[in-house]
Structures are given as structure tokens and as C-alpha cells.
Design a protein around this motif. Structure first.
Motif, PDB file in Angstrom:
ATOM      1  N   LYS A  42       0.839  -1.326  -0.002  1.00  0.00           N
ATOM      2  CA  LYS A  42       0.076  -0.151   0.075  1.00  0.00           C
ATOM      3  C   LYS A  42       0.915   1.269   0.145  1.00  0.00           C
ATOM      4  O   LYS A  42       0.335   2.211  -0.218  1.00  0.00           O
ATOM      5  CB  LYS A  42      -0.928   0.053   1.370  1.00  0.00           C
ATOM      6  N   ARG A  62       2.499   8.414  -0.237  1.00  0.00           N
ATOM      7  CA  ARG A  62       2.261   8.172   1.018  1.00  0.00           C
ATOM      8  C   ARG A  62       3.387   8.131   2.016  1.00  0.00           C
ATOM      9  O   ARG A  62       3.461   8.630   3.263  1.00  0.00           O
ATOM     10  CB  ARG A  62       1.377   6.693   1.149  1.00  0.00           C
ATOM     11  N   ARG A 103     -17.480   8.088   1.538  1.00  0.00           N
ATOM     12  CA  ARG A 103     -16.922   7.981   0.245  1.00  0.00           C
ATOM     13  C   ARG A 103     -16.611   9.560   0.229  1.00  0.00           C
ATOM     14  O   ARG A 103     -15.350   9.830  -0.398  1.00  0.00           O
ATOM     15  CB  ARG A 103     -18.035   7.761  -0.916  1.00  0.00           C
ATOM     16  N   ILE A 110     -13.243   9.726   2.285  1.00  0.00           N
ATOM     17  CA  ILE A 110     -12.057   9.059   1.763  1.00  0.00           C
ATOM     18  C   ILE A 110     -11.800   9.555   0.506  1.00  0.00           C
ATOM     19  O   ILE A 110     -10.401   9.594   0.238  1.00  0.00           O
ATOM     20  CB  ILE A 110     -12.573   7.629   1.556  1.00  0.00           C
ATOM     21  N   ASN A 111     -12.252  10.140  -0.271  1.00  0.00           N
ATOM     22  CA  ASN A 111     -11.952  10.762  -1.509  1.00  0.00           C
ATOM     23  C   ASN A 111     -10.864  11.807  -0.849  1.00  0.00           C
ATOM     24  O   ASN A 111     -10.051  12.206  -1.727  1.00  0.00           O
ATOM     25  CB  ASN A 111     -13.070  11.356  -2.235  1.00  0.00           C
ATOM     26  N   HIS A 126      -7.482   9.716   0.677  1.00  0.00           N
ATOM     27  CA  HIS A 126      -7.159   8.495   0.271  1.00  0.00           C
ATOM     28  C   HIS A 126      -5.707   8.313  -0.157  1.00  0.00           C
ATOM     29  O   HIS A 126      -4.890   7.532   0.062  1.00  0.00           O
ATOM     30  CB  HIS A 126      -7.870   7.670  -0.643  1.00  0.00           C
ATOM     31  N   ARG A 127      -5.244   9.530  -0.649  1.00  0.00           N
ATOM     32  CA  ARG A 127      -4.047   9.584  -1.159  1.00  0.00           C
ATOM     33  C   ARG A 127      -2.832   9.532  -0.435  1.00  0.00           C
ATOM     34  O   ARG A 127      -1.614   9.051  -0.572  1.00  0.00           O
ATOM     35  CB  ARG A 127      -3.529  10.974  -1.906  1.00  0.00           C
ATOM     36  N   LEU A 131      -6.690   2.336   7.435  1.00  0.00           N
ATOM     37  CA  LEU A 131      -8.071   2.770   7.937  1.00  0.00           C
ATOM     38  C   LEU A 131      -8.567   1.896   8.823  1.00  0.00           C
ATOM     39  O   LEU A 131      -8.693   0.621   8.465  1.00  0.00           O
ATOM     40  CB  LEU A 131      -8.986   2.933   6.489  1.00  0.00           C
ATOM     41  N   ALA A 148     -12.826   1.571   0.375  1.00  0.00           N
ATOM     42  CA  ALA A 148     -11.381   1.817   0.781  1.00  0.00           C
ATOM     43  C   ALA A 148     -10.584   0.974   0.145  1.00  0.00           C
ATOM     44  O   ALA A 148      -9.427   1.507  -0.142  1.00  0.00           O
ATOM     45  CB  ALA A 148     -11.460   1.717   2.356  1.00  0.00           C
ATOM     46  N   LYS A 178      -9.143   1.960  -3.250  1.00  0.00           N
ATOM     47  CA  LYS A 178      -8.392   3.182  -3.108  1.00  0.00           C
ATOM     48  C   LYS A 178      -6.915   2.843  -2.592  1.00  0.00           C
ATOM     49  O   LYS A 178      -6.164   3.622  -2.638  1.00  0.00           O
ATOM     50  CB  LYS A 178      -9.056   4.102  -2.003  1.00  0.00           C
ATOM     51  N   ILE A 233      -5.938   1.380   0.215  1.00  0.00           N
ATOM     52  CA  ILE A 233      -5.779   1.496   1.573  1.00  0.00           C
ATOM     53  C   ILE A 233      -5.917   0.062   2.440  1.00  0.00           C
ATOM     54  O   ILE A 233      -6.823  -0.726   2.140  1.00  0.00           O
ATOM     55  CB  ILE A 233      -6.908   2.579   2.197  1.00  0.00           C
ATOM     56  N   THR A 293      -7.084  -1.930   5.172  1.00  0.00           N
ATOM     57  CA  THR A 293      -8.196  -1.827   6.154  1.00  0.00           C
ATOM     58  C   THR A 293      -8.489  -2.777   7.219  1.00  0.00           C
ATOM     59  O   THR A 293      -7.829  -4.093   7.122  1.00  0.00           O
ATOM     60  CB  THR A 293      -9.591  -1.970   5.218  1.00  0.00           C
TER      61      THR A 293
END
Length: 341
Positions: free
Chosen positions: A14, A19, A83, A86-87, A90-91, A96, A117, A120, A122, A124
Motif C-alpha cells: 500500500k 504516502r 466516500r 475517503i476521496n 485516500h492519497r 484505515l 476503501a 483506493k 488503503i 483496512t
């Protein structure tokens, strides 16, 4: 391949360059803050806990959800709000946590949000009491792409288990865990990494060796032992373990109990993570169960405005000036976790 290596590789997959750059900024700003003794915050959080619901089917004695004692509104996280959040994040987000208070599987859209998620990129995680892992939900959990599933199993017999997990049925929890293991094998899925979390309290401390055997017999990947937070600890509490290494509290010579770890005037959590409640309130960490320290409302402002805003700055400043004066910090367990596998 070792299950731990496989989970680590999954986590590392990830880590995009963006990140990692963001994580570097967070770490640097944390140490600059310690040096300057004033808040410096660069980057966005790399960890966020989002609350799927405040509802719970159990009545655990040290949990606001279980006690039905919240002073804040209760409800379920809405998918469209999730959503949107997270939008925005998320970058930078590496992982999460779908948990704060309540039982995540009570939210009917929970696994759909996990899937979003996951799409994207991430990592989880969720924590559950395990009562809703029927065959259908177990299959959907695998299909959602959830990376880590923590199942609370605080006893290896019903009699001991229900000392803390009031109104819980251990048989249902173990069957639920077996369902997830079954579907994971059927679908040849590497995820989720399944953990039995054993909250060590006085009534169950004698069963620590047995939880490892039970986890192995079902096919669970790992066991984690966790120390228990209690609210009224000063004069002792029947939940505080007698085995000192598993207790967050220590008795003084005068008979009064105190939190064992030293309360330093800095906290990494305030620089790299936060909690978002089901209705969009941003709070400092998981110890603020009643959301009494609200740092912003995502229904009114963007996350960046809150994260870099005056309320967050003031809270970080207060922490640097005296963490022992902040109520949610006085029972903090950073440094008091007992992880075992």
C-alpha cells in the motif's frame, strides 16, 4: 510463506511514494515540535479511525456502547459521507481502522465501505465482537477485501467469557471465526489476517494459555493480548488483573492505583492520526469516546481546514503544556499495550 510475512507484504504493497512522502513529513513535524516545544504540523494523517456505528448488541461494563451511556448522538455512518471523506484523504492514508465505538457489522453498508476503501489502495482493519459473522457475512467479508479482522474473544469458556462480554455467546463467536477461516480457504484468499484479541482481565487471566490453543484449532492467524482500561481504578477494580504485566494500573504503597506508564507531554497520535465519528466529528483519538474534545465537523469544513485549524492547534498546544491536565489523556495506555503472538 509465513502468515506474518504475507500480511507484512500486503501492508507494504500500500506504500506509494506519495504516502511515504506524507509519512516523512508527519514524522519530521513531530520531532520538530518536540524540539521547538510548539505545534508544527506538516502532511495529512496516515491513519484514520472511522466509526461505522455506535450501536452494539453486547453490554460490556467498561464500554459506553455496552453501557448505553453516550452523551453524544448515536447512529450509523452513511455511505455517501464516507466516500466523500475517503476521496479527500485516500492519497495519504496508509491504513484505515473501521472502528471506534459500537459493533461495525450492525451497519448494513459496512462491508461496502470496506470495499470502497480497498479499491483506493488503503489497508483496512476492523474490530468485532464476532456475533454477526454468519456464513453470508463471512463470505462477504472475504469479498470486501478487508485486510485485517480482529475478533474479541475474552474467554475460552462461556462462564468466563460472559464476565466481561455481557449478553455474549462464545459459541457464536467461535463459529463466526470458523466461518471466516472456511471462506478464506475456499476462496484461496490471503486476507483478512485474522486475530483473536484477548482482553486480559482478572476473571480470564488464567485462560491465557488456552486462547492460543483455541485459536490454533480454528485456524486463526494470530493472538494478541490487550490490557484493559477501567474507569474507576483508583481504589481497585475487580477487572484489574493480578498478573502485573497485563495490568495498566499499579498499586502504590498507600493502596491507591495509578496508570503505570509515564504521561509525557507529547503524543505521536496527535500528529499522524485521528478519529472521525459516524456523524462527521473529528476528535483527537480513541480515548475520547464521548467526543468531548471536538476539533471540527466535516459537515461544515473540509478535513484539511480542521487538521490545520485553530482548534487542533490549541489542543496540540495544551498537550505540550501539560498532558496530565487533559482528561482523556489521564487513562492513556500508550506504552501499556501487551502484544503477543
Amino acid at each position: 510463506m509465513s502468515i506474518y510475512i504475507r500480511d507484512s507484504i500486503n501492508f507494504l504493497s500500500k506504500l506509494s511514494l506519495w504516502r511515504l512522502w506524507n509519512a516523512g513529513k508527519l514524522i519530521t513535524s513531530f520531532y520538530v515540535t518536540k524540539y521547538l516545544q510548539r505545534p508544527v504540523q506538516w502532511g495529512k494523517p496516515m491513519t484514520v479511525s472511522i466509526e461505522p456505528t455506535t450501536a452494539c448488541n453486547l453490554r460490556c461494563p467498561e464500554c459506553p456502547s455496552g453501557l448505553r451511556s453516550f452523551s453524544r448522538p448515536t447512529g450509523n455512518l452513511k455511505e455517501d459521507f464516507f466516500r466523500k471523506t475517503i476521496n479527500e484523504l485516500h492519497r495519504e492514508l496508509i491504513y484505515l481502522i473501521f472502528y471506534f465505538q459500537g459493533e461495525p457489522y450492525i451497519n448494513p453498508k459496512f462491508l461496502e465501505m470496506v470495499r470502497y476503501a480497498r479499491e483506493k489502495g488503503i489497508y483496512t482493519i476492523t474490530s468485532t465482537n464476532g456475533h454477526f459473522l454468519n456464513d453470508e457475512n463471512a463470505k462477504k467479508t472475504i469479498e470486501s477485501g478487508l485486510d485485517r479482522l480482529i475478533i474479541s474473544v475474552d474467554g475460552t469458556t462461556q462462564e468466563v467469557y460472559e464476565n466481561y462480554r455481557k449478553e455474549g455467546k462464545l459459541e457464536n463467536v467461535l463459529k463466526g471465526a470458523a466461518n471466516v477461516v472456511k471462506w478464506k480457504k475456499k476462496m484461496k484468499s490471503a486476507t483478512p489476517h485474522i486475530i483473536f484479541q484477548f482482553l486480559v482481565v482478572r476473571p480470564n487471566e488464567h485462560q491465557i494459555p488456552e486462547i492460543y490453543k483455541l485459536a490454533k484449532s480454528i485456524g486463526v492467524d494470530e493472538v494478541k493480548l490487550k490490557t484493559a482500561q477501567v474507569y474507576d481504578y483508583a481504589q481497585g477494580n475487580p477487572l484489574i488483573p493480578t498478573i502485573e504485566k497485563y495490568a495498566r494500573y499499579k498499586q502504590d504503597s498507600d493502596g491507591v492505583y495509578h496508570v503505570k506508564n509515564e504521561l509525557l507531554n507529547h503524543c505521536w497520535k496527535l500528529w499522524h492520526s485521528c478519529v472521525i465519528t459516524w456523524n462527521g466529528l473529528v476528535v483527537p483519538c480513541c480515548f475520547d469516546k464521548d467526543a468531548s474534545h471536538q476539533l471540527g465537523d466535516l459537515k461544515e469544513k473540509s478535513f484539511v481546514e480542521i487538521w490545520q485549524g485553530q482548534q487542533y492547534h490549541s489542543f496540540r498546544t495544551a498537550l505540550l503544556n501539560g498532558r496530565d491536565k487533559i482528561d482523556i489523556c489521564t487513562n492513556c495506555t500508550e506504552g501499556c499495550k501487551v502484544w503477543a503472538s
